[in-house]
Design a protein around this motif. Structure first.
Motif, PDB file in Angstrom:
ATOM      1  N   ALA A   1      18.414  -4.250   1.603  1.00  0.00           N
ATOM      2  CA  ALA A   1      17.115  -4.894   1.415  1.00  0.00           C
ATOM      3  C   ALA A   1      16.972  -6.058   2.389  1.00  0.00           C
ATOM      4  CB  ALA A   1      17.000  -5.390  -0.021  1.00  0.00           C
ATOM      5  N   ARG A   2      18.040  -6.813   2.539  1.00  0.00           N
ATOM      6  CA  ARG A   2      17.971  -7.996   3.397  1.00  0.00           C
ATOM      7  C   ARG A   2      17.757  -7.590   4.862  1.00  0.00           C
ATOM      8  NH1 ARG A   2      21.118 -12.025   5.822  1.00  0.00           N
ATOM      9  NH2 ARG A   2      20.180 -14.094   5.475  1.00  0.00           N
TER      10      ARG A   2
ATOM     11  N   LEU B   1       0.865  -1.187   0.000  1.00  0.00           N
ATOM     12  CA  LEU B   1       0.000   0.000   0.000  1.00  0.00           C
ATOM     13  C   LEU B   1       0.899   1.233   0.000  1.00  0.00           C
ATOM     14  CD1 LEU B   1      -2.603  -1.080   2.753  1.00  0.00           C
ATOM     15  CD2 LEU B   1      -2.848  -1.271   0.292  1.00  0.00           C
ATOM     16  N   GLY B   2       1.142   1.758  -1.175  1.00  0.00           N
ATOM     17  CA  GLY B   2       1.983   2.940  -1.275  1.00  0.00           C
ATOM     18  C   GLY B   2       3.454   2.592  -1.095  1.00  0.00           C
ATOM     19  N   PRO B   3       4.316   3.635  -1.101  1.00  0.00           N
ATOM     20  CA  PRO B   3       5.758   3.380  -1.030  1.00  0.00           C
ATOM     21  C   PRO B   3       6.125   2.699   0.280  1.00  0.00           C
ATOM     22  CG  PRO B   3       5.258   5.741  -0.867  1.00  0.00           C
ATOM     23  CD  PRO B   3       3.963   5.043  -1.125  1.00  0.00           C
ATOM     24  N   GLY B   4       7.046   1.776   0.219  1.00  0.00           N
ATOM     25  CA  GLY B   4       7.455   1.047   1.417  1.00  0.00           C
ATOM     26  C   GLY B   4       8.142   1.974   2.405  1.00  0.00           C
ATOM     27  N   LEU B   5       8.298   1.493   3.603  1.00  0.00           N
ATOM     28  CA  LEU B   5       8.888   2.340   4.634  1.00  0.00           C
ATOM     29  C   LEU B   5      10.330   1.939   4.926  1.00  0.00           C
ATOM     30  CD1 LEU B   5       5.804   2.507   7.011  1.00  0.00           C
ATOM     31  CD2 LEU B   5       6.644   4.289   5.480  1.00  0.00           C
ATOM     32  N   ALA B   6      10.963   1.302   3.945  1.00  0.00           N
ATOM     33  CA  ALA B   6      12.327   0.841   4.171  1.00  0.00           C
ATOM     34  C   ALA B   6      13.258   2.042   4.342  1.00  0.00           C
ATOM     35  CB  ALA B   6      12.783  -0.007   2.991  1.00  0.00           C
ATOM     36  N   HIS B   7      14.128   1.986   5.334  1.00  0.00           N
ATOM     37  CA  HIS B   7      15.111   3.048   5.563  1.00  0.00           C
ATOM     38  C   HIS B   7      16.128   3.015   4.427  1.00  0.00           C
ATOM     39  CE1 HIS B   7      18.438   5.246   7.226  1.00  0.00           C
ATOM     40  NE2 HIS B   7      17.590   5.756   8.104  1.00  0.00           N
TER      41      HIS B   7
ATOM     42  N   ARG C   1      22.072  -7.143  -0.623  1.00  0.00           N
ATOM     43  CA  ARG C   1      22.991  -6.483   0.312  1.00  0.00           C
ATOM     44  C   ARG C   1      23.299  -5.049  -0.105  1.00  0.00           C
ATOM     45  NH1 ARG C   1      23.626 -11.789   1.270  1.00  0.00           N
ATOM     46  NH2 ARG C   1      23.919 -12.336   3.472  1.00  0.00           N
ATOM     47  N   ARG C   2      22.481  -4.548  -1.037  1.00  0.00           N
ATOM     48  CA  ARG C   2      22.630  -3.134  -1.418  1.00  0.00           C
ATOM     49  C   ARG C   2      21.702  -2.280  -0.585  1.00  0.00           C
ATOM     50  NH1 ARG C   2      22.427  -2.308  -7.830  1.00  0.00           N
ATOM     51  NH2 ARG C   2      21.388  -0.387  -7.157  1.00  0.00           N
ATOM     52  N   ARG C   3      22.100  -1.020  -0.375  1.00  0.00           N
ATOM     53  CA  ARG C   3      21.245  -0.111   0.377  1.00  0.00           C
ATOM     54  C   ARG C   3      19.989   0.218  -0.422  1.00  0.00           C
ATOM     55  NH1 ARG C   3      24.605   2.384   4.432  1.00  0.00           N
ATOM     56  NH2 ARG C   3      26.741   2.000   3.806  1.00  0.00           N
ATOM     57  N   VAL C   4      18.874   0.233   0.275  1.00  0.00           N
ATOM     58  CA  VAL C   4      17.584   0.465  -0.370  1.00  0.00           C
ATOM     59  C   VAL C   4      17.545   1.833  -1.061  1.00  0.00           C
ATOM     60  CG1 VAL C   4      15.125   0.735   0.105  1.00  0.00           C
ATOM     61  CG2 VAL C   4      16.401  -1.082   1.229  1.00  0.00           C
ATOM     62  N   GLY C   5      18.309   2.798  -0.508  1.00  0.00           N
ATOM     63  CA  GLY C   5      18.347   4.143  -1.080  1.00  0.00           C
ATOM     64  C   GLY C   5      18.873   4.169  -2.504  1.00  0.00           C
TER      65      GLY C   5
ATOM     66  N   HIS D   1      12.350  -1.354  -5.826  1.00  0.00           N
ATOM     67  CA  HIS D   1      11.521  -1.006  -4.659  1.00  0.00           C
ATOM     68  C   HIS D   1      10.223  -1.812  -4.662  1.00  0.00           C
ATOM     69  CE1 HIS D   1      13.229   2.105  -2.191  1.00  0.00           C
ATOM     70  NE2 HIS D   1      13.732   2.688  -3.276  1.00  0.00           N
ATOM     71  N   GLN D   2       9.612  -1.902  -5.865  1.00  0.00           N
ATOM     72  CA  GLN D   2       8.348  -2.635  -5.961  1.00  0.00           C
ATOM     73  C   GLN D   2       8.570  -4.107  -5.617  1.00  0.00           C
ATOM     74  OE1 GLN D   2       5.974  -0.730  -5.771  1.00  0.00           O
ATOM     75  NE2 GLN D   2       4.979  -0.282  -7.701  1.00  0.00           N
ATOM     76  N   ARG D   3       9.668  -4.662  -6.115  1.00  0.00           N
ATOM     77  CA  ARG D   3       9.959  -6.073  -5.807  1.00  0.00           C
ATOM     78  C   ARG D   3      10.209  -6.254  -4.316  1.00  0.00           C
ATOM     79  NH1 ARG D   3      12.434  -9.328 -10.666  1.00  0.00           N
ATOM     80  NH2 ARG D   3      11.826  -7.992 -12.379  1.00  0.00           N
ATOM     81  N   LEU D   4      10.897  -5.283  -3.706  1.00  0.00           N
ATOM     82  CA  LEU D   4      11.142  -5.364  -2.266  1.00  0.00           C
ATOM     83  C   LEU D   4       9.813  -5.291  -1.508  1.00  0.00           C
ATOM     84  CD1 LEU D   4      13.096  -5.435   0.125  1.00  0.00           C
ATOM     85  CD2 LEU D   4      13.309  -2.942  -0.049  1.00  0.00           C
ATOM     86  N   GLY D   5       8.924  -4.427  -1.995  1.00  0.00           N
ATOM     87  CA  GLY D   5       7.590  -4.322  -1.376  1.00  0.00           C
ATOM     88  C   GLY D   5       6.835  -5.634  -1.480  1.00  0.00           C
TER      89      GLY D   5
END
Ligand SMILES: Nc1ncnc2c1ncn2[C@@H]1O[C@H](COP(=O)(O)OP(=O)(O)OP(=O)(O)O)[C@@H](O)[C@H]1O
Length: 304
Positions: A90-91, A79-85, A122-126, A133-137
């Motif tokens: 990602a892991r 639901l909308g953009p994820g809240l990952a820092h 192991r890459r930073r989500v930023g 991002h969508q796949r991570l969501g």
């Protein structure tokens, strides 16, 4: 399974969702459509337990989400953009989410693999592209191996490869017997992704029907005919209630006769056919005719 029963949500004077009832069934992909402001996000947020309905109820897999002992194993949401820092990998993001639900790193590695992002785990989500991002969501939504998935605009901003990937991925999940409920503004994509449609306008239900039924219900089907003998066939097809148009491509477009009837006439007259294609309305045409009067912010008609 998702059920909404007489769901109503008001924000002050605005009725965002108005006595909405529907059931989203397992084993198929169900699309959720409606003009901007129709109440899709509000409905999904109510189902996810993020907002409290003014009245009515929502259930996921037979009970209100909050009543389930482990909601994450019942409903996965995007639901909308994820809240990952952005500074987290990602892991690490998925491990933190998993830990709050008592899930281990094995499941994190599984969902990373399922969504095709192990290589960037192991890459930073930023540093992630929108597609990643969508796949991570989606990976986060799948952590609890839920029976039901609810995704708001999961293909928004994706490139064609990403769109095809999400479509196939959702199909696989539905084929496994899961309930898949998604919203999208991209009509042609929705037409390919969804088997069933729920359309709302101004918070109310407009249509709840199989995709094929929605498409068949709009406009007159046309049959495109390719033949080296177009003039003779056009004359043979002419009859009251039948419209035959010669297209620039040399094909004939026929309304008022279906493909078997055209084939039979062609055979009787010894006309060779190269192609016979039935065209129903596009989802865009069907959608526009369904939601015509329900646009919250309909553009002013310059002729009015
Ligand atoms: N928190 C809120 N406070 C006040 N009004 C809201 C709130 N959330 C939604 N609304 C209003 O409720 C209505 C439905 O909004 P909602 O976001 O559910 O529609 P939507 O179908 O998801 O739209 P879109 O396709 O534009 O995302 C709109 O009129 C919106 O302005």
């Amino acid at each position: 399974m998702i059920e909404a029963t007489h769901l109503t949500k008001r924000f002050g004077d605005t009725i965002a969702v108005d006595d909405l009832s529907f059931t989203v069934r397992p084993g198929v992909v169900t699309g959720f459509l409606g003009p901007n402001g129709a109440g899709k996000s509000t409905t999904m947020r109510a189902i996810a337990g993020l907002i409290r309905p003014t009245s009515g109820t929502t259930r996921v897999n037979g009970a209100p989400l909050a009543r389930h002992a482990a909601p994450i194993t019942e409903l996965g949401t995007l639901l909308g953009p994820g809240l990952a820092h952005p500074g987290r990998t990602a892991r690490a993001h998925l491990l933190a989410l998993a830990a709050t639900h008592g899930l281990g790193s094995a499941r994190v590695d599984e969902v990373l693999q399922l969504t095709g992002i192990e290589a960037v785990a192991r890459r930073r989500v930023g540093t992630f592209s929108l597609g990643m991002h969508q796949r991570l969501g989606l990976a986060a939504a799948l952590l609890g191996d839920p029976q039901t998935l609810m995704l708001d605009e999961p293909i928004n901003g994706l490139d064609p490869d990403g769109i095809v990937w999400v479509r196939r991925f959702l199909r696989t999940l539905a084929d496994e017997g899961r309930t898949v409920f998604l919203s999208s503004h991209l009509m042609s994509e929705m037409a390919q992704a969804a088997d069933h449609l729920i359309v709302i306008g101004r918070g109310r239900l407009i249509v709840d029907a199989p995709m094929a039924e929605v498409l068949a219900g709009v406009g007159t089907p046309r049959v495109l005919v390719k033949t080296p003998d177009a003039t003779r066939l056009a004359a043979a097809l002419a009859a009251p209630g039948v419209t035959v148009t010669s297209l620039a491509s040399g094909e004939l477009e026929v309304m008022g006769l279906d493909a078997p009837a055209i084939a039979a006439i062609a055979r009787d007259r010894d006309v060779l056919l190269h192609e016979l294609t039935t065209r129903t309305a596009s989802l865009e045409e069907a959608y526009l005719s369904l939601t015509d009067s329900t646009l919250e912010y309909a553009a002013a008609d310059p002729a009015a």
